[in-house]
Enzyme design. Structure first.
Site, short mmCIF file in Angstrom:
data_model
loop_
_atom_site.label_atom_id
_atom_site.label_comp_id
_atom_site.label_asym_id
_atom_site.label_seq_id
_atom_site.Cartn_x
_atom_site.Cartn_y
_atom_site.Cartn_z
N LYS A 102 -20.81 49.31 -9.83
CA LYS A 102 -20.78 48.07 -9.04
C LYS A 102 -19.70 47.13 -9.55
O LYS A 102 -19.52 46.03 -9.04
CB LYS A 102 -22.15 47.37 -9.13
CG LYS A 102 -23.28 48.09 -8.43
CD LYS A 102 -24.59 47.39 -8.66
CE LYS A 102 -24.62 46.02 -8.01
NZ LYS A 102 -25.91 45.32 -8.21
N TYR A 117 -25.55 36.71 2.72
CA TYR A 117 -26.34 37.87 2.28
C TYR A 117 -27.82 37.52 2.23
O TYR A 117 -28.67 38.24 2.78
CB TYR A 117 -25.86 38.35 0.91
CG TYR A 117 -26.81 39.35 0.28
CD1 TYR A 117 -26.92 40.64 0.80
CD2 TYR A 117 -27.59 39.01 -0.82
CE1 TYR A 117 -27.80 41.56 0.23
CE2 TYR A 117 -28.46 39.92 -1.38
CZ TYR A 117 -28.56 41.20 -0.85
OH TYR A 117 -29.44 42.09 -1.40
#
Length: 316
Positions: free
Chosen positions: A183, A147
């Protein structure tokens, strides 16, 4: 103005949409939550309809890798594109999937912004700094996971187009606030600790949490940074509070605000070999963004929403 927000049903994207919708025409692009999981068992997409219950603009459910999505944006003819969509899980190690989603699509967004003469403000990440010493500053990066690497490569790609378009990357530090609840496990420890305390449970911290520092950044400051980016010089900028605080600080502030005095439970840190122990944003004085919320002020402002979530979602 006409504004496109990718990832607009997620945390930061939804708050941008809700804050800008009164004076602008907004189109949200989001893949939305499904049963798709990453190889680590976490959800691939966090877009949630409950983040948009107060949204009055348009929503297009689509993947940023899909040509239909780009046609929708092209037909909308935005003046501004806030690009927040990504696989944002730092523990996702499928390099192909992360880079294909985050990096391979980015040049298409750049070229589209040039074609439409639209400003492009995109989400970079403080994760690009890895273990670099604090305060972290642009130009000194060491990404440690796919990421972070994807965001690092996006920043490099954007730089090649600075002479052709208005492109600004924002390196978010540890953002917390309204819109993050969906999330799940990757929501901030602010809301996770708060819900542990409200449930009457001992707050669970890693051992040595009084020595683990993060730059915790309130969502309202992040919104301000995105607005400042509209008039900023092309480049990449840190978005943080500029002050490192500990996870122990979060628990202590929450207990003070909630009137509790629960003993903490300290557990071994299983991520110790791949963990950032100190992050703090070096803020660029040439960038008009100025954080307004200390950790104490941010938590106090967030508390009503935390309590609402506990009542309506956690205990529903």
């Amino acid at each position: 103005m006409k504004i496109v927000i990718t990832g607009g049903a997620g945390f930061i994207g939804s708050q941008l949409a809700l804050n800008l919708q009164k004076e602008n025409e907004i189109l949200i692009i989001d893949k939305m939550r499904s049963g798709e999981l990453l190889e680590n068992g976490n959800l691939e997409s966090f877009g949630h309809f409950k983040n948009l219950l107060e949204f009055d603009g348009s929503l297009f459910v689509g993947d940023i890798k899909d040509e239909k999505t780009f046609k929708k944006i092209r037909d909308f003819k935005p003046d501004i594109i806030f690009h927040e969509a990504a696989i944002s899980d730092t523990t996702a190690y499928n390099q192909f999937k992360v880079l294909d989603t985050n990096l391979n699509t980015f040049e298409d967004f750049i070229k589209l912004s040039i074609e439409l003469n639209a400003k492009l403000i995109y989400a970079s990440s403080a994760s690009v700094y890895g273990d670099m010493p604090s305060p972290q500053r642009v130009g000194f990066e060491e990404p440690k996971n796919p990421y972070a690497f994807s965001k690092f490569m996006m920043d490099k790609m954007a730089k090649k187009y600075y002479d052709k378009a208005h492109i600004v990357g924002l390196r978010y530090f540890n953002v917390y606030g309204k819109g993050e609840f969906y999330k799940n496990k990757t929501a901030s420890m602010v809301v996770q600790f708060a819900h542990q305390i409200l449930a009457g449970h001992k707050p669970r911290l890693f051992e040595g949490s009084d020595k683990i520092f993060r730059d915790f950044t309130y969502i309202k400051d992040v919104i301000s940074a995105n607005l400042a980016a509209l008039d900023a010089k092309c480049g990449v900028y840190n978005v943080g509070s500029g002050k490192a605080r500990t996870f122990q600080d979060i628990v202590d502030i929450l207990q003070s605000e909630l009137g509790t005095n629960l003993p903490c439970e300290y557990i071994p840190n299983p991520y110790v070999k791949a963990y950032q122990f100190h992050t703090e944003a070096k803020l660029d004085e040439s960038f008009a963004y100025r954080p307004q919320f200390s950790l104490e002020e941010g938590i106090k402002d967030y508390l009503d929403e935390i309590k609402r979530l506990f009542e309506k979602e956690v205990n529903a």
